[in-house]
Design a protein around this motif. Structure first.
Motif, PDB file in Angstrom:
ATOM      1  N   GLU A 124      33.277  50.007  53.437  1.00 44.83           N
ATOM      2  CA  GLU A 124      33.884  51.269  53.023  1.00 44.83           C
ATOM      3  C   GLU A 124      34.857  51.077  51.861  1.00 44.83           C
ATOM      4  O   GLU A 124      34.859  51.879  50.917  1.00 44.83           O
ATOM      5  N   TYR A 125      35.652  50.030  51.904  1.00 49.82           N
ATOM      6  CA  TYR A 125      36.739  49.884  50.939  1.00 49.82           C
ATOM      7  C   TYR A 125      36.398  49.016  49.731  1.00 49.82           C
ATOM      8  O   TYR A 125      37.164  48.980  48.765  1.00 49.82           O
ATOM      9  N   VAL A 126      35.272  48.332  49.756  1.00 46.69           N
ATOM     10  CA  VAL A 126      34.941  47.460  48.634  1.00 46.69           C
ATOM     11  C   VAL A 126      34.823  48.242  47.322  1.00 46.69           C
ATOM     12  O   VAL A 126      35.127  47.718  46.241  1.00 46.69           O
ATOM     13  N   LYS A 127      34.412  49.495  47.399  1.00 47.08           N
ATOM     14  CA  LYS A 127      34.262  50.285  46.168  1.00 47.08           C
ATOM     15  C   LYS A 127      35.597  50.515  45.471  1.00 47.08           C
ATOM     16  O   LYS A 127      35.640  50.705  44.253  1.00 47.08           O
ATOM     17  N   VAL A 128      36.702  50.489  46.241  1.00 46.88           N
ATOM     18  CA  VAL A 128      38.023  50.590  45.624  1.00 46.88           C
ATOM     19  C   VAL A 128      38.270  49.368  44.746  1.00 46.88           C
ATOM     20  O   VAL A 128      38.695  49.484  43.596  1.00 46.88           O
ATOM     21  N   GLY A 129      37.992  48.190  45.270  1.00 48.36           N
ATOM     22  CA  GLY A 129      38.185  46.969  44.502  1.00 48.36           C
ATOM     23  C   GLY A 129      37.317  46.899  43.271  1.00 48.36           C
ATOM     24  O   GLY A 129      37.729  46.378  42.226  1.00 48.36           O
ATOM     25  N   ASP A 173      37.497  43.779  35.805  1.00 50.41           N
ATOM     26  CA  ASP A 173      37.133  42.365  35.715  1.00 50.41           C
ATOM     27  C   ASP A 173      36.360  41.862  36.932  1.00 50.41           C
ATOM     28  O   ASP A 173      35.885  40.731  36.930  1.00 50.41           O
ATOM     29  N   LEU A 174      36.242  42.674  37.975  1.00 53.85           N
ATOM     30  CA  LEU A 174      35.533  42.266  39.178  1.00 53.85           C
ATOM     31  C   LEU A 174      34.045  42.554  39.028  1.00 53.85           C
ATOM     32  O   LEU A 174      33.639  43.702  38.865  1.00 53.85           O
ATOM     33  N   ILE A 175      33.230  41.516  39.075  1.00 55.96           N
ATOM     34  CA  ILE A 175      31.784  41.654  38.872  1.00 55.96           C
ATOM     35  C   ILE A 175      31.089  42.092  40.155  1.00 55.96           C
ATOM     36  O   ILE A 175      30.267  43.012  40.160  1.00 55.96           O
ATOM     37  N   SER A 176      31.403  41.417  41.259  1.00 53.47           N
ATOM     38  CA  SER A 176      30.758  41.746  42.533  1.00 53.47           C
ATOM     39  C   SER A 176      31.639  41.317  43.689  1.00 53.47           C
ATOM     40  O   SER A 176      32.479  40.426  43.559  1.00 53.47           O
ATOM     41  N   ALA A 177      31.426  41.971  44.831  1.00 53.84           N
ATOM     42  CA  ALA A 177      32.088  41.600  46.077  1.00 53.84           C
ATOM     43  C   ALA A 177      31.001  41.330  47.104  1.00 53.84           C
ATOM     44  O   ALA A 177      30.085  42.147  47.277  1.00 53.84           O
ATOM     45  N   ASN A 178      31.101  40.193  47.780  1.00 51.02           N
ATOM     46  CA  ASN A 178      30.046  39.755  48.683  1.00 51.02           C
ATOM     47  C   ASN A 178      30.678  39.337  50.014  1.00 51.02           C
ATOM     48  O   ASN A 178      31.238  38.239  50.125  1.00 51.02           O
ATOM     49  N   PHE A 179      30.602  40.226  50.994  1.00 51.84           N
ATOM     50  CA  PHE A 179      31.218  39.949  52.284  1.00 51.84           C
ATOM     51  C   PHE A 179      30.239  39.209  53.192  1.00 51.84           C
ATOM     52  O   PHE A 179      29.063  39.556  53.274  1.00 51.84           O
ATOM     53  N   HIS A 180      30.764  38.193  53.860  1.00 54.45           N
ATOM     54  CA  HIS A 180      30.005  37.382  54.792  1.00 54.45           C
ATOM     55  C   HIS A 180      30.667  37.456  56.162  1.00 54.45           C
ATOM     56  O   HIS A 180      31.893  37.481  56.261  1.00 54.45           O
ATOM     57  N   ARG A 181      29.859  37.443  57.209  1.00 56.91           N
ATOM     58  CA  ARG A 181      30.408  37.336  58.563  1.00 56.91           C
ATOM     59  C   ARG A 181      29.892  36.052  59.197  1.00 56.91           C
ATOM     60  O   ARG A 181      28.709  35.706  59.075  1.00 56.91           O
ATOM     61  N   SER A 182      30.787  35.334  59.859  1.00 56.02           N
ATOM     62  CA  SER A 182      30.376  34.098  60.512  1.00 56.02           C
ATOM     63  C   SER A 182      29.571  34.416  61.765  1.00 56.02           C
ATOM     64  O   SER A 182      29.859  35.383  62.484  1.00 56.02           O
ATOM     65  N   LEU A 183      28.571  33.601  62.034  1.00 53.42           N
ATOM     66  CA  LEU A 183      27.704  33.844  63.181  1.00 53.42           C
ATOM     67  C   LEU A 183      28.420  33.587  64.497  1.00 53.42           C
ATOM     68  O   LEU A 183      27.972  34.063  65.548  1.00 53.42           O
ATOM     69  N   ASP A 184      29.553  32.845  64.464  1.00 52.09           N
ATOM     70  CA  ASP A 184      30.316  32.627  65.690  1.00 52.09           C
ATOM     71  C   ASP A 184      31.313  33.750  65.957  1.00 52.09           C
ATOM     72  O   ASP A 184      32.043  33.738  66.950  1.00 52.09           O
ATOM     73  N   ARG A 188      35.058  38.207  35.962  1.00 56.03           N
ATOM     74  CA  ARG A 188      34.868  37.843  34.549  1.00 56.03           C
ATOM     75  C   ARG A 188      36.031  36.986  34.064  1.00 56.03           C
ATOM     76  O   ARG A 188      35.864  36.042  33.311  1.00 56.03           O
ATOM     77  N   THR A 189      37.231  37.369  34.462  1.00 56.18           N
ATOM     78  CA  THR A 189      38.455  36.645  34.135  1.00 56.18           C
ATOM     79  C   THR A 189      39.447  36.910  35.254  1.00 56.18           C
ATOM     80  O   THR A 189      39.397  37.959  35.913  1.00 56.18           O
ATOM     81  N   LEU A 190      40.352  35.967  35.471  1.00 53.01           N
ATOM     82  CA  LEU A 190      41.385  36.149  36.481  1.00 53.01           C
ATOM     83  C   LEU A 190      42.728  36.503  35.857  1.00 53.01           C
ATOM     84  O   LEU A 190      43.749  36.548  36.546  1.00 53.01           O
ATOM     85  N   ASP A 191      42.725  36.792  34.554  1.00 56.51           N
ATOM     86  CA  ASP A 191      43.977  37.083  33.852  1.00 56.51           C
ATOM     87  C   ASP A 191      44.710  38.274  34.448  1.00 56.51           C
ATOM     88  O   ASP A 191      45.940  38.317  34.470  1.00 56.51           O
ATOM     89  N   ASN A 192      43.954  39.265  34.912  1.00 57.04           N
ATOM     90  CA  ASN A 192      44.562  40.481  35.443  1.00 57.04           C
ATOM     91  C   ASN A 192      44.346  40.623  36.948  1.00 57.04           C
ATOM     92  O   ASN A 192      44.401  41.731  37.486  1.00 57.04           O
ATOM     93  N   PHE A 193      44.114  39.501  37.616  1.00 61.73           N
ATOM     94  CA  PHE A 193      43.858  39.558  39.052  1.00 61.73           C
ATOM     95  C   PHE A 193      45.021  40.175  39.821  1.00 61.73           C
ATOM     96  O   PHE A 193      44.823  40.932  40.769  1.00 61.73           O
ATOM     97  N   GLU A 194      46.262  39.860  39.394  1.00 64.82           N
ATOM     98  CA  GLU A 194      47.419  40.337  40.158  1.00 64.82           C
ATOM     99  C   GLU A 194      47.487  41.853  40.251  1.00 64.82           C
ATOM    100  O   GLU A 194      48.138  42.403  41.143  1.00 64.82           O
ATOM    101  N   VAL A 195      46.786  42.567  39.346  1.00 60.65           N
ATOM    102  CA  VAL A 195      46.747  44.032  39.418  1.00 60.65           C
ATOM    103  C   VAL A 195      46.172  44.481  40.760  1.00 60.65           C
ATOM    104  O   VAL A 195      46.565  45.505  41.318  1.00 60.65           O
ATOM    105  N   LEU A 196      45.257  43.680  41.298  1.00 63.93           N
ATOM    106  CA  LEU A 196      44.606  44.041  42.557  1.00 63.93           C
ATOM    107  C   LEU A 196      45.601  44.097  43.718  1.00 63.93           C
ATOM    108  O   LEU A 196      45.389  44.826  44.687  1.00 63.93           O
ATOM    109  N   VAL A 197      46.678  43.345  43.618  1.00 63.34           N
ATOM    110  CA  VAL A 197      47.653  43.327  44.706  1.00 63.34           C
ATOM    111  C   VAL A 197      48.951  44.056  44.361  1.00 63.34           C
ATOM    112  O   VAL A 197      49.833  44.178  45.211  1.00 63.34           O
ATOM    113  N   THR A 198      49.077  44.552  43.128  1.00 60.59           N
ATOM    114  CA  THR A 198      50.316  45.234  42.732  1.00 60.59           C
ATOM    115  C   THR A 198      50.124  46.699  42.374  1.00 60.59           C
ATOM    116  O   THR A 198      51.035  47.503  42.533  1.00 60.59           O
ATOM    117  N   ASP A 199      48.944  47.077  41.893  1.00 58.07           N
ATOM    118  CA  ASP A 199      48.706  48.462  41.496  1.00 58.07           C
ATOM    119  C   ASP A 199      48.524  49.332  42.741  1.00 58.07           C
ATOM    120  O   ASP A 199      47.694  49.028  43.614  1.00 58.07           O
TER     121      ASP A 199
END
Length: 212
Positions: A139-144, A149-160, A171-182
């Protein structure tokens, strides 16, 4: 070149090592040598992608095998354990077998290539909460993905049932901090609370087998 895909015909094994920064490259070299000399020749082996964290304290092997039985046979191979004995000097932080349950956007290229930049978010979860967490991730991946700069999000669940991870390609991590501050990305920092414990590291892909 390794590819991430939902419902593909492989299982994913993610092994994360905790390491002192001064030994990070030694660990990378040790894993690469083990893959080249032994692992890649095993029945059912598909790929191995070695990542090193930018902060120096993690090394991750994102591996794919045709079946869980193939991977278990590899684990049980005593000759290979001897070949990889040097790895016992290093601490495994997490190791689980996963399936890919969410991959967005649909038109993203999800090849794992040397030099790629990765955000790996780890979620420790109780088995009874895992699928609810998957639903919220979907549900929330579309927000990210609004981040340019985010190309794709790929969620995995462990079988255990006790671990989920998001393998985010950037593409670049130069503006990654925006994801946790904006403020507009605030839901990403909240949806999992009460269901899981979360931490993340930023990585660079330093080796793939098969190569590019």
């Amino acid at each position: 070149m390794p590819t991430i895909a939902k419902n593909n015909d492989v299982i994913t094994v993610i092994i994360i090592f905790a390491v002192e920064p001064e030994r990070q490259q030694e660990l990378v070299d040790t894993i690469v040598e083990f893959v080249e000399k032994g692992v890649k020749h095993q029945p059912g082996f598909v790929s191995s992608s070695i990542h090193k964290s930018i902060d120096g304290v993690r090394v991750m092997n994102y591996a794919q095998w045709k079946t869980q039985e193939d991977y278990q046979a590899f684990i049980n191979n005593s000759e290979l354990r001897q070949l990889g004995a040097k790895l016992s000097q290093f601490q495994i932080h997490e190791s689980h077998v996963y399936e890919v349950v969410v991959s967005l956007p649909d038109d993203a290229t999800r090849k794992i290539a040397k030099g790629g930049l990765i955000h790996l978010a780890e979620f420790k979860v109780k088995p009874e909460n895992q699928m609810r967490l998957v639903e919220l991730e979907r549900e929330y991946v579309k927000v990210g993905l609004q981040h340019p700069d985010l190309i794709s999000a790929n969620f995995h669940r462990s079988l255990d049932g006790v671990h989920n991870v998001n393998y985010g390609q950037w593409r670049t991590l130069d503006n990654f901090e925006v994801l946790v501050t904006d403020p507009k990305y605030k839901p990403l920092n909240e949806y999992w609370q009460g269901l899981a414990e979360n931490q993340f590291h930023l990585y660079e892909v330093v080796f793939t087998e098969p190569a590019d």
